[in-house]
Design a protein around this motif. Structure first.
Motif, PDB file in Angstrom:
ATOM      1  N   VAL A 151     -14.704  37.515  55.979  1.00  0.00           N
ATOM      2  CA  VAL A 151     -14.612  38.510  54.906  1.00  0.00           C
ATOM      3  C   VAL A 151     -13.952  39.753  55.489  1.00  0.00           C
ATOM      4  N   ALA A 152     -13.400  40.597  54.626  1.00  0.00           N
ATOM      5  CA  ALA A 152     -12.584  41.726  55.068  1.00  0.00           C
ATOM      6  C   ALA A 152     -13.334  42.663  56.006  1.00  0.00           C
ATOM      7  N   LYS A 153     -14.586  42.974  55.708  1.00  0.00           N
ATOM      8  CA  LYS A 153     -15.304  43.978  56.494  1.00  0.00           C
ATOM      9  C   LYS A 153     -15.508  43.549  57.950  1.00  0.00           C
ATOM     10  N   ASN A 154     -15.451  42.252  58.206  1.00  0.00           N
ATOM     11  CA  ASN A 154     -15.643  41.770  59.570  1.00  0.00           C
ATOM     12  C   ASN A 154     -14.355  41.770  60.389  1.00  0.00           C
ATOM     13  N   CYS A 155     -13.216  42.052  59.751  1.00  0.00           N
ATOM     14  CA  CYS A 155     -11.934  41.960  60.449  1.00  0.00           C
ATOM     15  C   CYS A 155     -11.180  43.284  60.519  1.00  0.00           C
ATOM     16  N   VAL A 156     -11.248  44.080  59.448  1.00  0.00           N
ATOM     17  CA  VAL A 156     -10.387  45.263  59.366  1.00  0.00           C
ATOM     18  C   VAL A 156     -10.768  46.343  60.374  1.00  0.00           C
ATOM     19  N   LYS A 157     -11.957  46.281  60.934  1.00  0.00           N
ATOM     20  CA  LYS A 157     -12.358  47.280  61.915  1.00  0.00           C
ATOM     21  C   LYS A 157     -11.424  47.258  63.122  1.00  0.00           C
ATOM     22  N   CYS A 158     -11.057  46.057  63.563  1.00  0.00           N
ATOM     23  CA  CYS A 158     -10.148  45.925  64.711  1.00  0.00           C
ATOM     24  C   CYS A 158      -8.708  45.677  64.269  1.00  0.00           C
ATOM     25  N   HIS A 159      -8.538  45.138  63.067  1.00  0.00           N
ATOM     26  CA  HIS A 159      -7.200  44.812  62.568  1.00  0.00           C
ATOM     27  C   HIS A 159      -6.987  45.516  61.226  1.00  0.00           C
ATOM     28  N   PRO A 160      -6.728  46.833  61.238  1.00  0.00           N
ATOM     29  CA  PRO A 160      -6.620  47.587  59.976  1.00  0.00           C
ATOM     30  C   PRO A 160      -5.507  47.085  59.067  1.00  0.00           C
ATOM     31  N   GLU A 161      -4.473  46.448  59.647  1.00  0.00           N
ATOM     32  CA  GLU A 161      -3.389  45.958  58.801  1.00  0.00           C
ATOM     33  C   GLU A 161      -3.845  44.847  57.868  1.00  0.00           C
ATOM     34  N   MET A 162      -5.037  44.297  58.125  1.00  0.00           N
ATOM     35  CA  MET A 162      -5.537  43.235  57.258  1.00  0.00           C
ATOM     36  C   MET A 162      -6.086  43.789  55.937  1.00  0.00           C
ATOM     37  N   LYS A 163      -6.039  45.138  55.759  1.00  0.00           N
ATOM     38  CA  LYS A 163      -6.410  45.746  54.477  1.00  0.00           C
ATOM     39  C   LYS A 163      -5.293  45.589  53.448  1.00  0.00           C
ATOM     40  N   THR A 164      -4.107  45.222  53.918  1.00  0.00           N
ATOM     41  CA  THR A 164      -2.928  45.149  53.048  1.00  0.00           C
ATOM     42  C   THR A 164      -3.180  44.226  51.857  1.00  0.00           C
ATOM     43  N   GLU A 165      -2.783  44.696  50.682  1.00  0.00           N
ATOM     44  CA  GLU A 165      -2.877  43.901  49.458  1.00  0.00           C
ATOM     45  C   GLU A 165      -1.491  43.774  48.831  1.00  0.00           C
ATOM     46  N   PRO A 166      -1.071  42.599  48.442  1.00  0.00           N
ATOM     47  CA  PRO A 166      -1.755  41.327  48.680  1.00  0.00           C
ATOM     48  C   PRO A 166      -1.632  40.916  50.148  1.00  0.00           C
TER      49      PRO A 166
END
Length: 526
Positions: free
Chosen positions: A420-435
């Motif tokens: 899920v997003a909250k477990n990844c974006v902390k270290c990989h902020p680019e994974m917040k990108t939508e879509p």
């Protein structure tokens, strides 16, 4: 660039010393040292039992195969630090023996068993043996042994009469005797077991009896430190074709090794292990060897050289301008692989793989002329590298060609985390990108498109995916495979779900075939 000498050659040089084979060459049955002598008890140590090495006799075991070993070997061949070689008396149990109408069992002629030129005179027969010495010996040991070689009338009685010695006539014949072997409890040695003192002390009661003048060594000093025999002798010392003897390089696995704050494990001073009379310079170190021919042995590994020579010894000559043993001035030496264009990008991997002897010439200071990061990394690097200041990604990539070594540690804490997003974006902020299909890094995009996607597997129904659903280990995955045709962005594993049907003929995930590719690559003309 001038080479920088290291104060002490890295002990890593000695880690390259190949370990001895830890088992016997062949699986051998246990040896019973007190049982009657048989070939079975000899072959574990003596693969070839052939001709005698005694130049004064003509003998080969092959000619005696029809006889039991114990017919000649009345006692254990090895006991009490001595080797019991059959005496001539044991030979005469058969040689010269007349067995009724069948004649002689074996020849009794001297020339059949002794080569031409052999004096056939025992060492005990000193120059004046004919006088008093032989008489004294015959009184204590009897005269039967004399008759092995001497004829009683011709050689003994005639002389005694001439010398007016009143000892009576000698016995007419030699009496063949075979000593009885005393029964002893079995003493078993298994060559395939771990080396222990019990395997040695029966044949070697004084295991510290070494050839004088070469080394100063006692097993006792090592046993007091509670060293196991297997530390130096990883396998039974007596092999069928050779006897394992430790080399000086094997000693240096401990001698000269510095164990952090505990200091040296064992001394490396020459005088502590060699007597003053011992010549320390090897015979191979000729003028020609010292002036350049040593390069070929050194290519096989510098561990041999490093036992005696420190780095500055090598660097002093290799920098050039030094007068060599042959009187010539040496040129600067740069290893051939260091001159290759790709060396700067490849040497890091070689260092990590311990495939080079970097520490012979280089220390951390010489590395940091190019690298901003401390090289080689200090022992606590894994604990402090994240907080130790700004790191250079380029520096990291010199040695770490892929991210597997990083991911195994960095993902360890989230191994069981849900995708899920909250477990990844902390270290990989680019994974917040939508879509998520707009994320430029393929690996991150592949994960982000699966955020909050529920699995349909019965055991995890309606729950988000976790790492182990696809990965068999961090840095190693069933999905991302280096495909020579498509590169690292390999989609073959994706189709295990996308467009595939489960056992109930229900599609597991949407977008079969090229539809999956168009999710990100909208401009594809497929």
């Amino acid at each position: 660039m001038v080479l920088v000498a290291v104060a002490v050659i890295s002990t890593a040089a000695f880690l390259a010393v190949p370990a001895l084979q830890a088992r016997s060459i062949v699986d051998s049955p246990p040896i019973d040292l007190t049982a009657p002598v048989t070939a079975r008890n000899c072959t574990p140590c003596h693969a070839v039992i052939g001709a005698s090495r005694n130049a004064s006799v003509i003998f080969n075991h092959a000619a005696h195969l029809t006889a039991d070993c114990s017919s000649c070997h009345f006692v254990n061949p090895h006991e009490g630090g001595k080797t019991a070689i059959p005496t001539m008396a044991s030979c005469f149990a058969c040689h010269g023996l007349v067995h009724g109408p069948t004649g002689q069992v074996a020849s009794g002629e001297c020339t059949d068993c002794h080569p031409d030129g052999d004096t056939r005179r025992p060492k005990s027969h000193v120059k004046d043996w004919k006088a008093k010495p032989h008489a004294t010996a015959s009184k204590t040991g009897g005269v039967n042994g004399c008759l092995l070689c001497h004829e009683p009338v011709k050689d003994c009685d005639t002389c005694h009469v001439a010398e007016k010695v009143d000892v009576g006539s000698m016995p007419a014949i030699y009496l063949r005797t075979v000593p009885l072997k005393i029964d002893e409890p079995s003493k078993l040695i298994d060559p395939d077991e771990a080396t222990s003192i019990g395997q040695c002390n029966y044949c070697h009661p004084d295991i510290d009896k070494f050839e004088p003048g070469r080394i100063l060594f006692t097993h006792d000093d090592h046993l007091k430190r509670d060293y196991q025999c297997t530390v130096c002798h990883p396998r039974f010392a007596h092999q069928p074709t050779l006897t394992d003897r430790n080399t000086m390089q094997q000693c240096y696995r401990c001698h000269g090794l510095v164990h952090a704050a505990n200091g040296p494990v064992a001394t490396e001073k020459c005088e502590d292990c060699h007597p003053k009379s011992f010549e320390l310079t090897p015979v191979s170190h000729s003028v020609k060897f010292l002036s350049g021919d040593h390069k070929d042995p050194a290519k096989g590994g510098v561990s041999y050289c490093a036992m005696c020579h420190k780095a500055e010894t090598c660097v002093k000559c290799h920098n050039g301008g030094t007068k060599l043993a042959n009187g010539k001035v040496g040129l600067k030496v740069i290893p051939a692989d260091h001159r290759k264009p790709q060396w700067s990008s490849e040497h890091g991997g070689l260092f990590l793989g311990q495939k080079g002897d970097c520490a012979v010439c280089h220390d951390s200071k010489s590395c940091q002329q190019c690298h901003q990061t401390t090289m080689p990394h200090p022992t606590d690097w894994l604990d402090v590298h994240a907080t130790g200041g700004k790191l250079s990604g380029e520096d990291c990539r010199v040695c770490h060609k892929d991210r597997e070594s990083c991911q195994d540690c960095h993902h360890a804490t989230v191994r069981s985390a849900e995708l899920v997003a909250k477990n990844c974006v902390k270290c990989h902020p680019e994974m917040k990108t939508e879509p998520a299909t707009d994320i430029k890094v393929a690996g991150l995009a592949e994960h982000a498109v699966h955020f909050n996607v529920a699995t349909t597997a019965e055991s995890k129904k309606d729950k988000p995916y976790v790492c182990d659903d696809c990965h068999i280990g961090f840095g190693s995955t069933g999905i991302r495979v280096d495909n020579p045709l498509t590169g690292p962005h390999d989609m073959r594993g994706c189709y295990d779900c996308h467009g595939a049907l489960d056992i109930q003929n229900i599609r597991i995930a949407p977008w079969p075939g090229s539809e999956l590719c168009r999710r990100c690559h909208t401009d594809l003309n497929l």
